[in-house]
Design a protein around this motif. Structure first.
Motif, PDB file in Angstrom:
ATOM      1  N   ARG A  55       0.800  -1.232   0.000  1.00  0.00           N
ATOM      2  CA  ARG A  55       0.000   0.000   0.000  1.00  0.00           C
ATOM      3  C   ARG A  55       0.828   1.275   0.000  1.00  0.00           C
ATOM      4  O   ARG A  55       0.279   2.371   0.045  1.00  0.00           O
ATOM      5  CB  ARG A  55      -0.937   0.016   1.202  1.00  0.00           C
ATOM      6  CG  ARG A  55      -0.226   0.045   2.530  1.00  0.00           C
ATOM      7  CD  ARG A  55      -1.268   0.236   3.600  1.00  0.00           C
ATOM      8  NE  ARG A  55      -0.738   0.044   4.928  1.00  0.00           N
ATOM      9  CZ  ARG A  55      -1.249   0.673   5.990  1.00  0.00           C
ATOM     10  NH1 ARG A  55      -2.257   1.495   5.857  1.00  0.00           N
ATOM     11  NH2 ARG A  55      -0.753   0.439   7.174  1.00  0.00           N
ATOM     12  N   LEU A  72       1.210   2.890  -6.932  1.00  0.00           N
ATOM     13  CA  LEU A  72       1.855   2.195  -5.826  1.00  0.00           C
ATOM     14  C   LEU A  72       3.335   2.046  -6.132  1.00  0.00           C
ATOM     15  O   LEU A  72       3.722   1.867  -7.294  1.00  0.00           O
ATOM     16  CB  LEU A  72       1.222   0.822  -5.646  1.00  0.00           C
ATOM     17  CG  LEU A  72      -0.282   0.834  -5.371  1.00  0.00           C
ATOM     18  CD1 LEU A  72      -0.854  -0.569  -5.496  1.00  0.00           C
ATOM     19  CD2 LEU A  72      -0.558   1.408  -3.986  1.00  0.00           C
ATOM     20  N   PRO A  75      -3.848   4.371   1.593  1.00  0.00           N
ATOM     21  CA  PRO A  75      -4.737   3.216   1.454  1.00  0.00           C
ATOM     22  C   PRO A  75      -4.661   2.301   2.674  1.00  0.00           C
ATOM     23  O   PRO A  75      -3.622   2.194   3.326  1.00  0.00           O
ATOM     24  CB  PRO A  75      -4.196   2.490   0.217  1.00  0.00           C
ATOM     25  CG  PRO A  75      -3.329   3.480  -0.484  1.00  0.00           C
ATOM     26  CD  PRO A  75      -2.816   4.411   0.562  1.00  0.00           C
ATOM     27  N   TYR A  83      -1.478  -7.392  -2.634  1.00  0.00           N
ATOM     28  CA  TYR A  83      -1.248  -6.997  -4.030  1.00  0.00           C
ATOM     29  C   TYR A  83      -0.774  -8.195  -4.838  1.00  0.00           C
ATOM     30  O   TYR A  83       0.157  -8.902  -4.424  1.00  0.00           O
ATOM     31  CB  TYR A  83      -0.187  -5.896  -4.078  1.00  0.00           C
ATOM     32  CG  TYR A  83       0.336  -5.557  -5.457  1.00  0.00           C
ATOM     33  CD1 TYR A  83      -0.256  -4.569  -6.224  1.00  0.00           C
ATOM     34  CD2 TYR A  83       1.435  -6.236  -5.982  1.00  0.00           C
ATOM     35  CE1 TYR A  83       0.231  -4.252  -7.480  1.00  0.00           C
ATOM     36  CE2 TYR A  83       1.928  -5.921  -7.237  1.00  0.00           C
ATOM     37  CZ  TYR A  83       1.319  -4.927  -7.989  1.00  0.00           C
ATOM     38  OH  TYR A  83       1.803  -4.618  -9.227  1.00  0.00           O
ATOM     39  N   ARG A  85     -11.881  -0.040   0.103  1.00  0.00           N
ATOM     40  CA  ARG A  85     -10.919  -0.803   0.906  1.00  0.00           C
ATOM     41  C   ARG A  85     -10.899  -2.249   0.438  1.00  0.00           C
ATOM     42  O   ARG A  85     -11.272  -3.148   1.186  1.00  0.00           O
ATOM     43  CB  ARG A  85     -11.303  -0.746   2.384  1.00  0.00           C
ATOM     44  CG  ARG A  85     -11.380   0.658   2.939  1.00  0.00           C
ATOM     45  CD  ARG A  85     -11.857   0.657   4.373  1.00  0.00           C
ATOM     46  NE  ARG A  85     -10.843   0.127   5.262  1.00  0.00           N
ATOM     47  CZ  ARG A  85     -10.509   0.695   6.432  1.00  0.00           C
ATOM     48  NH1 ARG A  85     -11.116   1.782   6.835  1.00  0.00           N
ATOM     49  NH2 ARG A  85      -9.597   0.149   7.188  1.00  0.00           N
TER      50      ARG A  85
END
Lengths: 160, 292
Positions: free
Chosen positions: A24, A67, B3, B8, B47
């Protein structure tokens, strides 16, 4: 949730970096906090102000909307990479200085990165084209006129 | 403004991305250009627990332009790629005209056509263009593929027909008929901002300059793109006159239901929509006659 960590390898201003980042982590924060390249400024963090603009493989993008992990394998350019190692300004930086294209300077890194890429593609821009290219960078001090003048001067000097 | 944590995963192929979405469903989001998703994640309005990055998948990117048949645009094709495609601009002048109105160059360097359509922002230009151009959308899951008309895809503000395991992969545009002129116009408070009102207009003429088809689709004045093409029935079988254009604009104003905001009241949005409709139809008509 445990931290979701990823190994990344990228170049920033030509130098190779390897690092481990949490998924993040924004690219803007990676540049500023991990690499200590605090020249990239963070204004709005939702893509509106343009202060955090960097070049991703030569193209201006918002580093707050990417990111860090997405920069894996890519080349990033920031404000720190513009001047020569000896400290010589680029023609655009010099023109910004000459025309007083900045006051508080907060927006300036984003503007320099945006317009550096713009001048690479537009050797003889019109003033309208410059304003269009600038439209994604907010400046609350200058009223933009001196920035436009600086970009036009830089383009003229770069044409020689 | 950061965030919330998520997992990921960089998808390595379309099949991989679809398998991941099938596994994680609504908990997961595809990360395309990220120019709408990342702000909502930064604000923690979104989210997702899993983020499936599809930027590395070449299969769903690129423009396949056909001289005679439909043109296919991969969902991951970035605005910048569309902007630089001279053949696409010639084939679909409406797209060329709308692209500079979409956000700013830095956003267009990352933003994708498919991501924009799936985000389904009511003020966004491309959903209106997709409806105006009668686009068909290819939707895939790990087990199925289907096609849906753009006009059926948008269900409401930020809401589409996409199911939790599905991805929009291709946008198919049918070729425009001969003597078709088009025009896109919008009014925004600042360059690149979301439109107070925007309109895509298209006019098709026969050899006698009689109108044989017209399209009129708005953005920014409802929960989703508003197809007001029925208002152009006034043109059918006639040579288009200034009065007919004014009448169509008045009809169209009554077919939209703008919500109003701090930037513009609903009445002002309706007024702007009417003015833009007159101008856009006049320009589209002119272009159809001039063969542009």
């Amino acid at each position: 949730m445990d931290n979701d960590l990823h190994d990344i390898a990228l170049t920033v201003n030509g130098a190779a970096y390897n690092g481990r980042v949490e998924s993040r982590l924004l690219l803007s924060d990676f540049l500023r906090h991990d690499l200590k390249l605090a020249g990239t400024h963070v204004g709005c963090e939702h893509g509106v102000c343009g202060a955090c603009t960097v070049l991703l493989d030569g193209e201006p993008v918002r580093s707050c909307l990417m990111l860090a992990v997405q920069a894996n394998g890519h080349a990033i350019s920031t404000i720190e990479g513009l001047a020569s190692p000896a400290g010589d300004y680029t023609p655009l930086q010099q023109a910004m200085h000459d025309h007083h294209g900045l006051q508080c300077g907060y927006c300036t890194p984003g503007i320099l990165m945006t317009m550096t890429a713009f001048l690479d593609e537009h050797a003889s821009p019109s003033e309208d084209e410059v304003r269009e290219a600038l439209s994604g960078n907010l400046c609350r001090c200058t009223g933009y006129q001196n920035i436009v003048d600086a970009v036009m001067t830089a383009a003229s000097r770069m044409r020689g | 403004m950061k965030p919330a944590p998520f997992k990921y995963i960089a998808a390595t192929s379309l099949a991989h991305a679809l398998a991941l979405k099938s596994e994680h469903g609504d908990e997961a989001k595809f990360l395309a250009g990220g120019q709408s998703l990342m702000p909502t994640m930064n604000f923690r309005l979104a989210r997702p627990t899993v983020l499936i990055d599809i930027n590395g998948i070449d299969e769903v990117s690129g423009v396949d332009l056909s001289e005679t048949g439909p043109t296919c645009i991969g969902a991951m094709t970035r605005y910048r790629t569309l902007e630089r495609d001279a053949r696409l601009a010639a084939a679909f002048p409406l797209i060329r005209e709308a692209l500079p109105e979409i956000a700013h160059p830095q956003i267009r360097n990352r933003g994708t056509l498919g991501g924009n359509l799936c985000h389904a922002d009511p003020a966004s230009e491309m959903p209106a263009l997709a409806v105006a151009l009668r686009a068909r959308l290819k939707i895939q899951s790990s087990t199925q593929r289907r096609w849906i008309a753009a006009s059926d895809f948008f269900l409401g503000a930020l809401t589409t027909d996409l199911q939790p395991d599905e991805m929009l992969t291709t946008i198919e545009l049918p070729p425009l008929g001969p003597r078709t002129g088009s025009c896109f116009m919008e009014i925004a408070r600042r360059r690149g901002d979301f439109a107070i009102a925007g309109v895509a207009a298209m006019v098709t003429l026969d050899d006698d300059d009689t109108c044989i088809g017209a399209r009129l689709v708005f953005c920014g004045v409802g929960e989703m793109p508003v197809d007001a093409s029925d208002a152009t029935d006034l043109f059918k079988g006639e040579a288009i006159s200034d009065k007919a254009i004014r009448d169509v604009a008045a009809l169209a104003q009554n077919m939209i239901d703008p919500g109003g905001s701090v930037h513009a009241s609903a009445d002002y949005q309706r007024h702007v929509a009417g003015v833009l409709t007159e101008r856009a139809l006049t320009t589209a008509h002119q272009r159809a006659r001039d063969g542009q």
